[in-house]
Design an enzyme around this catalytic site. Structure first.
Site, PDB file in Angstrom:
ATOM      1  N   LEU A   1       0.822  -1.214   0.000  1.00  0.00           N
ATOM      2  CA  LEU A   1       0.000   0.000   0.000  1.00  0.00           C
ATOM      3  C   LEU A   1       0.855   1.262   0.000  1.00  0.00           C
ATOM      4  O   LEU A   1       0.552   2.234   0.694  1.00  0.00           O
ATOM      5  CB  LEU A   1      -0.965   0.007   1.194  1.00  0.00           C
ATOM      6  CG  LEU A   1      -1.998  -1.126   1.244  1.00  0.00           C
ATOM      7  CD1 LEU A   1      -2.834  -1.036   2.510  1.00  0.00           C
ATOM      8  CD2 LEU A   1      -2.888  -1.104   0.018  1.00  0.00           C
ATOM      9  N   CYS A   2       1.942   1.235  -0.764  1.00  0.00           N
ATOM     10  CA  CYS A   2       2.796   2.424  -0.875  1.00  0.00           C
ATOM     11  C   CYS A   2       3.099   2.696  -2.351  1.00  0.00           C
ATOM     12  O   CYS A   2       4.246   2.966  -2.723  1.00  0.00           O
ATOM     13  CB  CYS A   2       4.075   2.264  -0.062  1.00  0.00           C
ATOM     14  SG  CYS A   2       4.972   0.726  -0.321  1.00  0.00           S
TER      15      CYS A   2
END
Length: 285
Positions: free
Chosen positions: A89-90
């Protein structure tokens, strides 16, 4: 067209997703500030160590090979320290780092052994059958310097024992909140920086320059690995904050589109009911 109930369910689901991404954005922003401060605070120390190392290396006698971490030898085996986040999730950060690792390994004509720091890099190496010597995961968002020493000790020992002939380090260099650049650079043998002529001053070292250089070189490798980990953490939190911010904005836009769809469907349903009523009244009269 979707029914009113289905649209309402989708709106509720997207709103819940937007709340989650917004919370994750705020958490990442809080961690990002601390990570950036630690990363930026370590840079002057790292730069000054390179400067001192350059002066010490300049005073070595020609042909002096007493420092194993400065020795160059034919490259027959390479070791790569690959630093990635533990979580996703980056954005595209993990994919870019692992893509750089794969490209580097494909370009080499000699065996490459890897040391994985971070779960995402470890999983990538396991998936594609890389020769992985060690793995270090769950270091946390604020790892102390002592927790990173086993990594540098493995690298130094392997190089001094002649098991490997060159060491590279791969990590995400923090440039700004919006920009994180994957970096692949040589760690060993240590390449001292070039001293400008204006700064080429003879210093007096005690007990002597060679002894100081021998003590500084391992500390330099330890600091380089630790600083690369701090850079990676700052890059991870910055990339996650931006990714979650974009996800929240996309969710809000989708909510607007779904709300418009819901209003249209509701209006059509009301119009249909009015037409049915009007038709029934006309039939009765």
């Amino acid at each position: 067209m979707a029914t009113i109930r289905e649209v309402k369910r989708r709106i509720r689901s997207v709103k819940n997703t937007a709340k989650i991404t917004k919370a994750m954005e705020m958490v990442a922003a809080s961690k990002m500030r601390r990570a950036q401060e630690r990363c930026i605070a370590a840079r002057p120390y790292s730069d000054k160590m390179r400067h001192v190392l350059a002066h010490l290396a300049a005073q070595r006698q020609e042909g002096d090979e007493t420092q194993p971490l400065l020795m160059h030898r034919p490259v027959g085996h390479i070791e790569l320290v690959h630093i990635t986040p533990d979580r996703g999730l980056c954005g595209g950060l993990n994919a870019n780092l692992n893509r750089g690792l794969a490209s580097f390994m494909l370009e080499q004509k000699v065996p490459v052994t890897t040391i994985a720091i971070g779960r995402k890099g470890r999983d990538f190496m396991v998936r594609y059958g890389c020769d992985m010597k060690a793995e270090f995961v769950q270091l946390g968002d604020q790892p102390p310097f002592l927790d990173t020493l086993p990594i540098s000790h493995i690298v130094i020992e392997d190089y001094c024992n002649g098991e490997i002939d060159m060491v590279y380090i791969s990590y995400a260099h923090f440039i700004s909140t919006m920009v994180q650049k994957p970096v692949m650079r040589q760690l060993l043998p240590v390449e001292p920086a070039v001293i400008p002529k204006a700064e080429n001053v003879d210093y007096i070292y005690e007990p002597h320059a060679e002894a100081v250089l021998g003590g500084l070189l391992p500390r330099f490798v330890e600091m380089e690995i630790y600083h690369a980990i701090l850079e990676s953490i700052a890059s991870e939190q910055s990339a996650r904050m931006v990714a979650m911010k974009n996800a929240t904005e996309s969710a809000n836009e989708l909510i607007g589109d779904l709300t418009l769809m819901y209003n249209k469907a509701r209006q059509e349903a009301i119009t249909t009911e009015l037409l049915d009523i009007t038709g029934g009244v006309s039939a009765l009269t």
